[in-house]
Design an enzyme around this catalytic site. Structure first.
Site, short mmCIF file in Angstrom:
data_model
loop_
_atom_site.label_atom_id
_atom_site.label_comp_id
_atom_site.label_asym_id
_atom_site.label_seq_id
_atom_site.Cartn_x
_atom_site.Cartn_y
_atom_site.Cartn_z
N SER A 19 28.95 40.95 36.78
CA SER A 19 28.37 42.27 36.51
C SER A 19 28.48 42.64 35.03
O SER A 19 27.87 43.62 34.59
CB SER A 19 29.05 43.34 37.36
OG SER A 19 30.43 43.45 37.02
N ARG A 20 29.23 41.86 34.26
CA ARG A 20 29.40 42.17 32.84
C ARG A 20 29.79 40.91 32.07
O ARG A 20 30.05 39.86 32.65
CB ARG A 20 30.46 43.25 32.65
CG ARG A 20 31.83 42.84 33.16
CD ARG A 20 32.83 43.96 33.01
NE ARG A 20 34.16 43.55 33.45
CZ ARG A 20 35.24 44.31 33.36
NH1 ARG A 20 35.14 45.52 32.82
NH2 ARG A 20 36.41 43.87 33.78
N ILE A 57 30.31 37.56 29.94
CA ILE A 57 29.72 36.23 29.97
C ILE A 57 28.97 36.00 31.29
O ILE A 57 27.88 35.42 31.30
CB ILE A 57 30.81 35.16 29.78
CG1 ILE A 57 31.41 35.25 28.37
CG2 ILE A 57 30.25 33.75 30.02
CD1 ILE A 57 32.68 34.42 28.19
N ASN A 111 33.84 32.36 37.12
CA ASN A 111 33.97 33.06 35.84
C ASN A 111 35.00 34.18 35.87
O ASN A 111 35.63 34.47 34.86
CB ASN A 111 32.59 33.64 35.46
CG ASN A 111 32.67 34.62 34.31
OD1 ASN A 111 32.97 34.24 33.18
ND2 ASN A 111 32.41 35.89 34.60
N TYR A 150 50.21 34.44 25.96
CA TYR A 150 49.10 33.84 26.71
C TYR A 150 49.56 32.75 27.67
O TYR A 150 48.74 32.07 28.28
CB TYR A 150 48.06 33.29 25.74
CG TYR A 150 46.64 33.29 26.29
CD1 TYR A 150 45.89 34.46 26.30
CD2 TYR A 150 46.08 32.13 26.77
CE1 TYR A 150 44.59 34.46 26.80
CE2 TYR A 150 44.77 32.12 27.28
CZ TYR A 150 44.04 33.29 27.28
OH TYR A 150 42.75 33.30 27.78
N LYS A 154 44.53 28.11 32.95
CA LYS A 154 43.30 27.49 32.44
C LYS A 154 43.47 25.98 32.29
O LYS A 154 42.53 25.21 32.53
CB LYS A 154 42.91 28.12 31.10
CG LYS A 154 42.51 29.59 31.19
CD LYS A 154 41.30 29.81 32.07
CE LYS A 154 40.79 31.24 31.98
NZ LYS A 154 39.61 31.48 32.84
N ILE A 184 35.71 35.12 21.85
CA ILE A 184 34.38 35.56 22.25
C ILE A 184 34.36 37.08 22.32
O ILE A 184 35.32 37.70 22.79
CB ILE A 184 33.98 34.95 23.62
CG1 ILE A 184 34.19 33.43 23.59
CG2 ILE A 184 32.54 35.31 23.95
CD1 ILE A 184 33.42 32.68 22.53
N ASP A 185 33.30 37.67 21.87
CA ASP A 185 33.18 39.13 21.77
C ASP A 185 32.97 39.74 23.15
O ASP A 185 31.85 40.04 23.56
CB ASP A 185 32.03 39.49 20.83
CG ASP A 185 32.02 40.98 20.49
OD1 ASP A 185 32.98 41.68 20.86
OD2 ASP A 185 31.06 41.43 19.83
#
Length: 267
Positions: A16-17, A19, A92, A152, A159, A188-189
């Site tokens: 819905s948003r 990437i 995702n 992280y 990941k 990534i923005d």
């Protein structure tokens, strides 16, 4: 306009948003029907569905918290009921707690694993059963899988596990005509990247990091979406079990950085 995805059915989690949304619109623009998965924001999902339909293809939205195995089953049951098959599954949706290793609690570990790793594996298991004519599976990773940086560890280790699962799945699913790959994104923005750099106490300013990148800028959601779209396309037929980095050179740099040198070394 190329129509690489004509008559294809694609399920994208967390679409819905960010990437996921960019990828949904990219695939729809080339003919794919899209299953838009979301967790909380039904309005955003409905807006994405309307944008997809305006491109002349079909879309449905399905609410499912990917942390919950029962919700994953309901999601794929809905896909099967609406379309009868699946061509592309893109994992995702992601989230985690950003803390030092010594500060992580058991529930932080459990929830991160459930959403990032378990959801991918359970989703892939259901997806392959619907890929009766072969297909593609892709998952979004990040550079924390191969580089260690503050707070992280929880998400980065998940990941890394995802990228290992990609290799195993690629081998097992190849006889079914299914390719499995990952896209490893850098800075990534997105809202999640902004949150990380703006809300984690003591985090370095993002500009201090960007200045060290070979490309010296953030990536866009469209640049990542285009890489995933390539892995879903006919052009990637002989690529499987791979992780493609979309990071502006972040994963290849190391100290001493060119940005910290002086002439004649400075670029």
């Amino acid at each position: 306009m190329r129509r690489r995805f004509e008559n294809k059915i694609a399920l994208i989690t967390g679409s819905s948003r960010g990437i996921g949304r960019a990828l949904a619109l990219t695939l729809a623009g080339e003919g794919a029907s899209i299953v838009v998965n979301y967790n909380r924001n039904a309005d955003l999902a409905a807006q994405t569905v309307r944008e997809i339909e305006s491109l002349g293809t079909r879309a449905i939205s399905v609410q499912a918290n990917m942390e919950e195995p029962e919700a994953i089953d309901r999601l794929f049951d809905r896909v099967e009921g609406a379309f009868g098959r699946l061509d592309h599954f893109v994992s995702n949706a992601a989230a985690s707690a950003f803390k030092k290793v010594t500060d992580l609690k058991a529930h932080n570990l459990d929830r991160s694993f459930a959403l990032n790793v378990r959801a991918f594996v359970l989703g892939a298991q259901r997806a392959v059963k619907l890929m009766t004519q072969g297909g593609r599976i892709a998952v979004l990773s990040s550079y924390g899988s191969i580089r260690a940086y503050p707070t992280y560890a929880n998400l980065g280790s998940n990941k890394a596990a995802i990228e290992a699962w990609v290799r195993y799945m690629a081998v097992e699913f190849a006889p079914r005509g299914i390719n499995v790959n990952a896209v490893n994104g850098g800075l990534i923005d997105t809202e999640s990247c902004a949150y990380f750099y703006q809300n984690v106490p003591g985090m370095a300013p993002i500009q201090s990091v960007l200045s060290k990148l070979p490309k010296a800028r953030m990536g866009t959601v469209q640049e990542v979406a285009d890489a995933v779209a390539f892995l879903l396309s006919p052009e990637s037929e002989y690529i499987t079990g791979q992780t493609i980095c979309v990071d502006g050179g972040l994963s290849v740099i190391a100290p001493p950085f060119y940005s910290d040198t002086t002439p004649p070394l400075s670029l």
